[in-house]
Write a protein that holds these residues in place. Structure first.
Motif, PDB file in Angstrom:
ATOM      1  N   LEU A  47       0.834  -1.195   0.000  1.00 14.87           N
ATOM      2  CA  LEU A  47       0.000   0.000   0.000  1.00 14.87           C
ATOM      3  C   LEU A  47       0.872   1.251   0.000  1.00 14.87           C
ATOM      4  CD1 LEU A  47      -2.647  -1.085   2.671  1.00 14.87           C
ATOM      5  CD2 LEU A  47      -2.680  -1.483   0.187  1.00 14.87           C
ATOM      6  N   TYR A  48       0.383   2.293  -0.662  1.00 16.83           N
ATOM      7  CA  TYR A  48       1.108   3.560  -0.745  1.00 16.83           C
ATOM      8  C   TYR A  48       0.256   4.695  -0.188  1.00 16.83           C
ATOM      9  CZ  TYR A  48       4.895   1.747  -3.647  1.00 16.83           C
ATOM     10  OH  TYR A  48       5.991   1.061  -4.095  1.00 16.83           O
ATOM     11  N   THR A  49       0.917   5.652   0.441  1.00 14.19           N
ATOM     12  CA  THR A  49       0.236   6.857   0.897  1.00 14.19           C
ATOM     13  C   THR A  49      -0.097   7.737  -0.301  1.00 14.19           C
ATOM     14  OG1 THR A  49       2.245   8.218   1.091  1.00 14.19           O
ATOM     15  CG2 THR A  49       1.640   6.853   2.993  1.00 14.19           C
ATOM     16  N   GLU A  50      -0.939   8.734  -0.061  1.00 13.29           N
ATOM     17  CA  GLU A  50      -1.009   9.848  -0.988  1.00 13.29           C
ATOM     18  C   GLU A  50       0.376  10.499  -1.020  1.00 13.29           C
ATOM     19  OE1 GLU A  50      -4.853  12.262  -0.171  1.00 13.29           O
ATOM     20  OE2 GLU A  50      -4.206  11.430   1.752  1.00 13.29           O
ATOM     21  N   MET A  51       0.641  11.271  -2.079  1.00 15.57           N
ATOM     22  CA  MET A  51       1.894  11.999  -2.103  1.00 15.57           C
ATOM     23  C   MET A  51       1.919  13.033  -0.973  1.00 15.57           C
ATOM     24  SD  MET A  51       3.610  14.445  -5.010  1.00 15.57           S
ATOM     25  CE  MET A  51       2.379  15.708  -4.718  1.00 15.57           C
ATOM     26  N   VAL A  52       3.014  13.044  -0.232  1.00 15.77           N
ATOM     27  CA  VAL A  52       3.251  14.032   0.821  1.00 15.77           C
ATOM     28  C   VAL A  52       4.464  14.845   0.387  1.00 15.77           C
ATOM     29  CG1 VAL A  52       3.809  14.390   3.245  1.00 15.77           C
ATOM     30  CG2 VAL A  52       2.356  12.460   2.577  1.00 15.77           C
ATOM     31  N   THR A  53       4.354  16.156   0.375  1.00 16.08           N
ATOM     32  CA  THR A  53       5.480  16.957  -0.093  1.00 16.08           C
ATOM     33  C   THR A  53       6.533  17.106   0.999  1.00 16.08           C
ATOM     34  OG1 THR A  53       4.592  19.124   0.557  1.00 16.08           O
ATOM     35  CG2 THR A  53       3.929  18.255  -1.596  1.00 16.08           C
ATOM     36  N   SER A  54       7.779  17.099   0.577  1.00 22.21           N
ATOM     37  CA  SER A  54       8.867  17.266   1.550  1.00 22.21           C
ATOM     38  C   SER A  54       8.822  18.631   2.230  1.00 22.21           C
ATOM     39  CB  SER A  54      10.225  17.011   0.886  1.00 22.21           C
ATOM     40  OG  SER A  54      10.414  17.839  -0.247  1.00 22.21           O
ATOM     41  N   VAL A  75       3.645  -0.842   4.088  1.00 24.34           N
ATOM     42  CA  VAL A  75       3.117   0.416   3.572  1.00 24.34           C
ATOM     43  C   VAL A  75       4.276   1.347   3.232  1.00 24.34           C
ATOM     44  CG1 VAL A  75       2.843   1.327   5.923  1.00 24.34           C
ATOM     45  CG2 VAL A  75       1.522   2.327   4.034  1.00 24.34           C
ATOM     46  N   ALA A  76       4.135   2.045   2.101  1.00 24.24           N
ATOM     47  CA  ALA A  76       5.195   2.919   1.598  1.00 24.24           C
ATOM     48  C   ALA A  76       4.738   4.370   1.636  1.00 24.24           C
ATOM     49  CB  ALA A  76       5.572   2.534   0.172  1.00 24.24           C
ATOM     50  N   LEU A  77       5.668   5.263   1.907  1.00 23.18           N
ATOM     51  CA  LEU A  77       5.427   6.695   1.900  1.00 23.18           C
ATOM     52  C   LEU A  77       5.899   7.267   0.569  1.00 23.18           C
ATOM     53  CD1 LEU A  77       4.886   9.518   3.244  1.00 23.18           C
ATOM     54  CD2 LEU A  77       7.250   9.405   4.090  1.00 23.18           C
ATOM     55  N   GLN A  78       4.993   7.948  -0.144  1.00 22.55           N
ATOM     56  CA  GLN A  78       5.428   8.637  -1.356  1.00 22.55           C
ATOM     57  C   GLN A  78       5.690  10.103  -1.052  1.00 22.55           C
ATOM     58  OE1 GLN A  78       3.065   9.926  -4.926  1.00 22.55           O
ATOM     59  NE2 GLN A  78       4.315   8.377  -5.948  1.00 22.55           N
ATOM     60  N   LEU A  79       6.871  10.567  -1.443  1.00 21.67           N
ATOM     61  CA  LEU A  79       7.265  11.953  -1.238  1.00 21.67           C
ATOM     62  C   LEU A  79       7.302  12.700  -2.562  1.00 21.67           C
ATOM     63  CD1 LEU A  79      10.239  11.588   1.280  1.00 21.67           C
ATOM     64  CD2 LEU A  79       7.904  12.347   1.795  1.00 21.67           C
ATOM     65  N   GLY A  80       6.983  13.990  -2.507  1.00 19.92           N
ATOM     66  CA  GLY A  80       7.162  14.887  -3.634  1.00 19.92           C
ATOM     67  C   GLY A  80       8.125  15.985  -3.253  1.00 19.92           C
ATOM     68  N   PRO A  84      17.442  17.817  -2.807  1.00 21.04           N
ATOM     69  CA  PRO A  84      18.012  16.586  -2.234  1.00 21.04           C
ATOM     70  C   PRO A  84      18.081  16.603  -0.709  1.00 21.04           C
ATOM     71  CG  PRO A  84      19.265  17.239  -4.170  1.00 21.04           C
ATOM     72  CD  PRO A  84      18.304  18.359  -3.888  1.00 21.04           C
ATOM     73  N   ALA A  85      18.545  17.711  -0.128  1.00 24.10           N
ATOM     74  CA  ALA A  85      18.685  17.749   1.327  1.00 24.10           C
ATOM     75  C   ALA A  85      17.320  17.695   2.011  1.00 24.10           C
ATOM     76  CB  ALA A  85      19.438  19.017   1.747  1.00 24.10           C
ATOM     77  N   GLU A  86      16.346  18.408   1.454  1.00 22.09           N
ATOM     78  CA  GLU A  86      15.021  18.412   2.052  1.00 22.09           C
ATOM     79  C   GLU A  86      14.347  17.048   1.913  1.00 22.09           C
ATOM     80  OE1 GLU A  86      12.167  22.024   2.422  1.00 22.09           O
ATOM     81  OE2 GLU A  86      11.802  21.084   0.461  1.00 22.09           O
ATOM     82  N   LEU A  87      14.513  16.411   0.752  1.00 25.80           N
ATOM     83  CA  LEU A  87      13.958  15.071   0.562  1.00 25.80           C
ATOM     84  C   LEU A  87      14.625  14.074   1.508  1.00 25.80           C
ATOM     85  CD1 LEU A  87      13.527  14.916  -3.299  1.00 25.80           C
ATOM     86  CD2 LEU A  87      11.726  14.463  -1.626  1.00 25.80           C
ATOM     87  N   ALA A  88      15.912  14.225   1.730  1.00 19.88           N
ATOM     88  CA  ALA A  88      16.601  13.338   2.665  1.00 19.88           C
ATOM     89  C   ALA A  88      16.029  13.506   4.072  1.00 19.88           C
ATOM     90  CB  ALA A  88      18.097  13.633   2.664  1.00 19.88           C
ATOM     91  N   ALA A  89      15.782  14.762   4.472  1.00 21.74           N
ATOM     92  CA  ALA A  89      15.210  15.008   5.790  1.00 21.74           C
ATOM     93  C   ALA A  89      13.791  14.435   5.885  1.00 21.74           C
ATOM     94  CB  ALA A  89      15.185  16.509   6.077  1.00 21.74           C
ATOM     95  N   ALA A  91      12.588  11.925   4.074  1.00 14.45           N
ATOM     96  CA  ALA A  91      12.713  10.470   4.076  1.00 14.45           C
ATOM     97  C   ALA A  91      13.072   9.967   5.466  1.00 14.45           C
ATOM     98  CB  ALA A  91      13.767  10.033   3.055  1.00 14.45           C
ATOM     99  N   ARG A  92      13.930  10.694   6.141  1.00 18.85           N
ATOM    100  CA  ARG A  92      14.326  10.311   7.497  1.00 18.85           C
ATOM    101  C   ARG A  92      13.115  10.346   8.436  1.00 18.85           C
ATOM    102  NH1 ARG A  92      17.974  13.905   7.911  1.00 18.85           N
ATOM    103  NH2 ARG A  92      19.587  12.716   6.834  1.00 18.85           N
ATOM    104  N   LEU A  93      12.278  11.344   8.279  1.00 21.80           N
ATOM    105  CA  LEU A  93      11.061  11.427   9.085  1.00 21.80           C
ATOM    106  C   LEU A  93      10.127  10.261   8.779  1.00 21.80           C
ATOM    107  CD1 LEU A  93      10.310  15.268   8.811  1.00 21.80           C
ATOM    108  CD2 LEU A  93      11.055  14.035  10.864  1.00 21.80           C
ATOM    109  N   GLY A  94      10.028   9.899   7.490  1.00 25.17           N
ATOM    110  CA  GLY A  94       9.173   8.788   7.114  1.00 25.17           C
ATOM    111  C   GLY A  94       9.675   7.463   7.653  1.00 25.17           C
ATOM    112  N   ALA A  95      10.967   7.254   7.568  1.00 22.61           N
ATOM    113  CA  ALA A  95      11.535   6.018   8.098  1.00 22.61           C
ATOM    114  C   ALA A  95      11.374   5.947   9.609  1.00 22.61           C
ATOM    115  CB  ALA A  95      13.009   5.914   7.704  1.00 22.61           C
ATOM    116  N   ARG A  96      11.552   7.093  10.265  1.00 20.20           N
ATOM    117  CA  ARG A  96      11.394   7.139  11.713  1.00 20.20           C
ATOM    118  C   ARG A  96       9.940   6.847  12.116  1.00 20.20           C
ATOM    119  NH1 ARG A  96      13.387  12.590  13.469  1.00 20.20           N
ATOM    120  NH2 ARG A  96      15.347  11.733  12.670  1.00 20.20           N
TER     121      ARG A  96
END
Length: 342
Positions: A47-54, A75-80, A84-89, A91-96
């Motif tokens: 399952l995937y989330t709605e897109m969540v913007t970084s 379940v997977a988190l989709q980011l928009g 790069p640095a903001e997406l990394a941050a 992604a870290r929040l999503g993994a956490r």
């Protein structure tokens, strides 16, 4: 003593197996209430989330957008995003937060997404996508994947798509979900972009021949499990289903565990799913939520079955009323049963 498997590797292998059939991220549709019902229908599908913007997560602090029920796994988190640095941050929040996969959106064609320089417009900047993916991979231990189009506007998809995949795969990203349509950023609305550009499934299949080591899933226009199985039989690693899984969830997801994953289906009737949603609904109402926030995702549960229209009518007319609760589910089921021929 038997050697225990690394939990991180185990989690990655679990999500890869689940990606054999997945439900597409769909704005305003695949929220946590929708995903909870989908998980009741299929224990195996990804399952995937709605897109969540970084920016919403990192700059806006909208961490409530990461909420999900533990039963939703995998379940997977989709980011928009495109920084790069903001997406990394993000992604870290999503993994956490506990997501099993972080996915980068390189396919959404909406004006709002274009103005933020992310989504499908990034098909024109494979180098930037590679930077973003590399930064996200450095930030998290869970898999980072990409959902893309075959191209945008007047691009030659035959040239653009393999170059895009090669550039991004060079970062170590080994899973791609390919929507088999171009996105037209000028002249077509997001809704039209889901239907008008022609599908090119053969191009996606050729990508598997060019990149045999990558895990490639196809998305776009898939309306049945028979169609999904045909793509798997043709050599693709996964199939992502969108609107059909939402509008006919029983036909797609309730049969998926048996037909796609080779397991015995546990649920015999959509009535069981409707009743199984009641404890979840009760908890949501106690927390201050409204019934229609959940039942709007349950409209298609009886699609194509006797009484399906009556089910939708009872829910749509009653769920937004003040004080509406689980009794409406029982009422809709009773009305359906009473309307059945003797």
């Amino acid at each position: 003593m038997a050697e225990q498997e690394d939990p991180i590797k185990q989690g990655k292998s679990d999500v890869v197996r689940a990606a054999r059939l997945s439900v597409a991220p769909m704005m305003d549709w695949t929220d946590r209430h929708c995903r909870y019902m989908h998980r009741l229908l299929s224990s195996r599908s990804l399952l995937y989330t709605e897109m969540v913007t970084s920016p919403a997560l990192v700059r806006g602090g909208a961490l409530h957008l990461l909420d999900f029920h533990p039963d939703e796994h995998p379940v997977a988190l989709q980011l928009g995003g495109s920084d790069p640095a903001e997406l990394a941050a993000a992604a870290r929040l999503g993994a956490r937060a506990g997501y099993d996969e972080i996915n980068l959106n390189v396919g959404c064609p909406s004006d709002r997404v274009q103005s933020g320089t992310f989504g499908a417009i990034l098909m024109k900047q494979p180098g930037l996508v590679a930077e973003c993916v590399a930064a996200m991979q450095d930030a998290v231990a869970v898999p980072v994947t990409v959902k893309c189009r075959i191209g945008v506007d007047d691009q030659d998809a035959e040239d653009v798509l393999p170059e895009f995949i090669a550039r991004v795969a060079a970062t170590g990203c080994d899973r791609f979900i390919i929507h088999a349509r171009k996105a037209w950023l000028q002249g077509l609305s997001p809704k039209e972009n889901r239907d008008i550009p022609p599908l090119d499934y053969d191009l996606v299949l050729r990508m598997k021949g060019l990149f045999p080591a990558l895990h490639l899933s196809v998305n776009g226009g898939i309306t049945s499990l028979e169609q999904a199985q045909a793509f798997l039989d043709a050599g693709l690693d996964g199939v992502m289903v969108g609107r059909a899984a939402y509008h006919q969830p029983w036909d797609i997801l309730a049969q998926a565990d048996a037909r796609i994953f080779g397991e015995i289906a546990a649920t015999a009737d959509p009535v069981d799913i409707a009743l199984a949603m009641i404890p979840y609904i009760e908890a949501h109402l106690v927390a201050g939520g409204r019934l229609h926030q959940i039942t709007r995702h349950m409209m298609g549960l009886f699609a194509g079955r006797p009484g399906g229209r009556l089910w939708r009518r009872v829910l749509s007319e009653g769920a937004s009323k003040r004080g509406a609760g689980p009794a409406l589910i029982h009422q809709a089921l009773a009305r359906m049963q009473a309307a059945q021929p003797a």
